[in-house]
Write an enzyme that holds these catalytic residues in place. Structure first.
Site, short mmCIF file in Angstrom:
data_model
loop_
_atom_site.label_atom_id
_atom_site.label_comp_id
_atom_site.label_asym_id
_atom_site.label_seq_id
_atom_site.Cartn_x
_atom_site.Cartn_y
_atom_site.Cartn_z
CD GLU A 124 -2.49 1.44 2.66
OE1 GLU A 124 -2.75 0.42 3.35
OE2 GLU A 124 -2.79 2.58 3.03
NE ARG A 167 -0.94 8.60 4.84
CZ ARG A 167 -0.92 7.79 5.89
NH1 ARG A 167 0.03 7.93 6.80
NH2 ARG A 167 -1.82 6.85 6.03
CB THR A 192 -3.79 8.32 2.15
OG1 THR A 192 -2.79 7.55 2.83
CG2 THR A 192 -4.16 9.47 3.07
CE LYS A 229 -6.72 2.12 7.04
NZ LYS A 229 -5.54 2.65 6.36
C1 3PG Z 1 -1.50 4.70 8.26
O1 3PG Z 1 -2.44 4.87 7.50
O2 3PG Z 1 -0.67 5.56 8.59
C2 3PG Z 1 -1.39 3.34 8.76
O3 3PG Z 1 -2.40 3.14 9.64
C3 3PG Z 1 -0.07 2.98 9.28
O4 3PG Z 1 -0.04 3.12 10.63
P1 3PG Z 1 1.31 2.78 11.39
O5 3PG Z 1 2.34 3.74 10.89
O6 3PG Z 1 0.94 2.99 12.83
O7 3PG Z 1 1.65 1.35 11.07
#
Ligand code: 3PG
Length: 214
Positions: free
Chosen positions: A47, A51, A74, A134
């Site tokens: 994934e 960002r 995202t 999710k």
């Molecule tokens: C995110 O979307 O940032 C994920 O949930 C990842 O979370 P993490 O960095 O706590 O694994």
């Protein structure tokens, strides 16, 4: 793409490995070696979060890596969905779920793993036909105990919890009957990516890939 088709596709992706790496990649030059390192460690579903400025280019580059199944995380808007699809994303992930985003993914034919963090949100998605969801932000929204409690009234919903998960607590989630995989960024630490330490990424990925599932 119907919600049922979306759920089947999302479920297939979530069954590939116990962990889906959540990737924040700043430099497109690191995309291919990073994807190769994760796939070599046994984590094919990747994934790439939208960002960073480079995210779409990263998806485009990673989509060429053999054995990888690259998605966009995202996703917030229809424009995100279109851009992700055009870049070669095979699935999408969103922190929550809005009517507009769901419609965009259905229209564009992008398999969506939509986010939920309450019984009502999970029910609203289920009502629409989304059985694979999710759970975000997992640790902050109630953790494994929360998901365990949901499995009794909503056994037909399967989750990929994400947010605050690491090698330490992943097992708490993966032992639940309604969890197919977890998502996490711990397998691709920022400093390892910056240093080009791909052996370390493969080592972390292999540790994650070896986690037992229920
Ligand atoms: C995110 O979307 O940032 C994920 O949930 C990842 O979370 P993490 O960095 O706590 O694994």
């Amino acid at each position: 793409m119907t919600p049922a088709e979306q759920s089947i596709a999302a479920e297939q992706i979530c069954r590939l490995a116990p962990v889906v790496p959540v990737l924040i990649v700043e430099d497109v030059a690191t995309a291919v070696p990073l994807a190769k390192a994760l796939v070599a460690g046994g984590l094919p579903a990747l994934e790439v979060t939208l960002r960073t400025k480079a995210a779409l280019e990263v998806i485009r580059a990673m989509a060429e890596v053999e054995g990888g199944v690259v998605g966009a995380g995202t996703l917030l808007t229809r424009a995100d969905v279109k851009a992700a699809k055009a870049a070669g994303a095979q699935f999408g992930v969103s922190p929550g779920a809005t009517q507009g985003l769901i419609e965009a993914c259905e229209d564009e034919g992008l398999a969506l793993l939509p986010g939920a963090s309450s019984a009502s949100e999970a029910m609203a998605l289920l009502e629409r036909g989304y059985t694979m969801q999710k759970f975000f932000p997992a640790e902050q929204a109630g953790g494994a105990a929360f998901l365990k409690a949901l499995s009794s009234p909503l056994p037909q919903v399967r989750f990929c919890p994400t947010g605050g998960i690491s090698l330490k607590n992943a097992g708490d989630y993966l032992s639940l009957p309604n969890v197919l995989c977890v998502g996490g960024s711990w397998v691709a630490p920022k400093d390892a990516i910056a240093a080009g330490n791909w052996a370390e990424v493969t080592r972390l990925a292999a540790g994650a890939a070896a986690l037992p599932r229920s």
